[in-house]
Design a protein around this motif. Structure first.
Motif, short mmCIF file in Angstrom:
data_model
loop_
_atom_site.label_atom_id
_atom_site.label_comp_id
_atom_site.label_asym_id
_atom_site.label_seq_id
_atom_site.Cartn_x
_atom_site.Cartn_y
_atom_site.Cartn_z
N TYR A 7 0.85 -1.19 0.00
CA TYR A 7 0.00 0.00 0.00
C TYR A 7 0.89 1.24 0.00
N HIS A 63 -5.75 2.64 -7.01
CA HIS A 63 -7.09 2.61 -6.43
C HIS A 63 -7.05 3.23 -5.04
N LEU A 106 -8.10 3.29 -1.56
CA LEU A 106 -8.68 2.35 -0.60
C LEU A 106 -9.39 3.06 0.54
N GLY A 107 -8.89 4.24 0.90
CA GLY A 107 -9.47 4.98 2.02
C GLY A 107 -8.81 6.33 2.16
N GLU A 123 -3.78 1.51 -3.12
CA GLU A 123 -3.35 0.16 -3.46
C GLU A 123 -3.23 0.08 -4.98
N SER A 137 -7.81 -2.57 -7.22
CA SER A 137 -8.95 -2.59 -6.31
C SER A 137 -9.18 -3.98 -5.74
N ALA A 138 -9.31 -4.04 -4.43
CA ALA A 138 -9.67 -5.29 -3.76
C ALA A 138 -11.14 -5.23 -3.39
N SER A 139 -11.75 -6.38 -3.23
CA SER A 139 -13.18 -6.40 -2.92
C SER A 139 -13.43 -5.83 -1.53
N SER A 140 -14.52 -5.08 -1.38
CA SER A 140 -14.88 -4.52 -0.09
C SER A 140 -16.40 -4.52 0.03
N GLY A 155 -11.76 5.44 -6.67
CA GLY A 155 -11.93 4.59 -5.51
C GLY A 155 -13.24 4.85 -4.81
N TYR A 190 -14.91 4.17 -0.87
CA TYR A 190 -14.41 3.84 0.46
C TYR A 190 -15.31 4.44 1.53
#
Length: 293
Positions: A49, A75, A77-78, A180, A183-186, A268, A270
């Motif tokens: 990250y 992406h 993430l937050g 990141e 993109s990872a699943s959330s 993104g 978040y």
């Protein structure tokens, strides 16, 4: 296994504080000299990250960082908000009259302009990072030299804070983006904010139309930042942050905006981060005082 987080700066920097606050103290810091190097480390997967400052409540937006995020297709993430406490620090046993130079990051120097104007005998010198300025003083045993940095740097490099909290505006807050590579699943249930980027054609009123669509779909615009398109003189891309109560509202707006705009992209989605509690309390107290008057 702990995660690796790329930051601009070293241990003791504000980026390091955010990295450990967001990912935990076990996170391994990948120290980088520049934001471009941060992007490179994340792109090469030398870091899992990255933490990147994106705007400050006093100095404004860091436009080059928007470009880095966009160019590398990172992406978001937050996000994380950090109250910036800038302190005038030096080797122990000195007074402010003994100091002839002060080193710090250009934005930190800008945020302390009023304090520096009162001490014209002190030469201002730019550094690549607030914590690096503190580290160099300790490593070189530099007397007569001060740094403008956070309290963590003071503790880490054993420097004495000669004057605390010297930023021009007490409630200086920097917003950081947590990045990141992909993109990872959330969980959609926790998502209530999105960062998007788009371009528009030359149709008169096109930006106003886009903003109306966001409003009609129940999106609250919290940030809009324009950036010149290099290959198209005097044309701009727009980076926009919106918050919403229902993810379906964002999906509806997205489907419309993809048609209305050119080069539409979601940077993104978040969860909204909270401002530092102390700042919220101060703002509330200020509002109450105004009402009482």
């Amino acid at each position: 296994m702990s995660v690796k987080v790329a930051i601009q700066g070293i241990n003791g920097s504000f980026h390091q504080q955010v990295a450990h606050a967001y990912f935990g103290n076990d996170a391994q810091i990948v120290a980088c000299k520049t934001f471009k190097e941060v992007a490179k480390q994340l792109k090469k997967e030398e870091a899992d990250y990255a933490v990147m400052a994106i705007e400050n409540s006093i100095a404004g937006a860091l436009i080059p960082n928007y470009a880095l995020i966009d160019t590398h297709q990172f992406h978001v993430l937050g996000e994380y908000f950090l109250k910036i406490s800038l302190n005038f620090m030096a080797l122990p046993g000195q007074s402010i009259e003994d100091i002839t130079e002060v080193h710090s990051h250009p934005i930190a120097l800008l945020q302390c302009a009023k304090f520096l104007e009162k001490h014209k005998h002190i030469k201002v010198i730019e550094s690549s990072d607030t914590a690096i300025a503190a580290q160099r003083i300790r490593a070189g045993n530099l007397h007569g030299v001060a740094a403008l940095a956070g309290p963590t740097a003071s503790q880490m490099y054993d420097l004495e804070i000669l004057v605390p909290e010297v930023q021009s505006v007490e409630s200086s807050i920097t917003r950081f983006m947590i990045l990141e590579k992909e993109s990872a699943s959330s969980s959609v249930c926790t998502i209530n904010k999105a960062s998007i980027k788009f371009e528009l054609d030359d149709t008169p009123g096109s930006l106003a139309t886009v903003l109306n669509v966001m409003n009609n779909c129940g999106l609250n615009l919290t940030k809009i930042q324009s950036m010149p398109i290099i290959e198209k003189p005097f044309q701009y891309s727009f980076f926009v942050d919106v918050i919403f109560e229902d993810y379906a509202c964002f999906e509806k707006a997205r489907s419309i905006l993809e048609i209305m705009t050119t080069h539409f992209k979601v940077l993104g989605t978040y969860t909204v981060a909270e401002l530092p509690v102390s700042e919220i309390c101060k703002n509330k107290n200020k509002e109450q005082a105004i009402v009482l008057v």
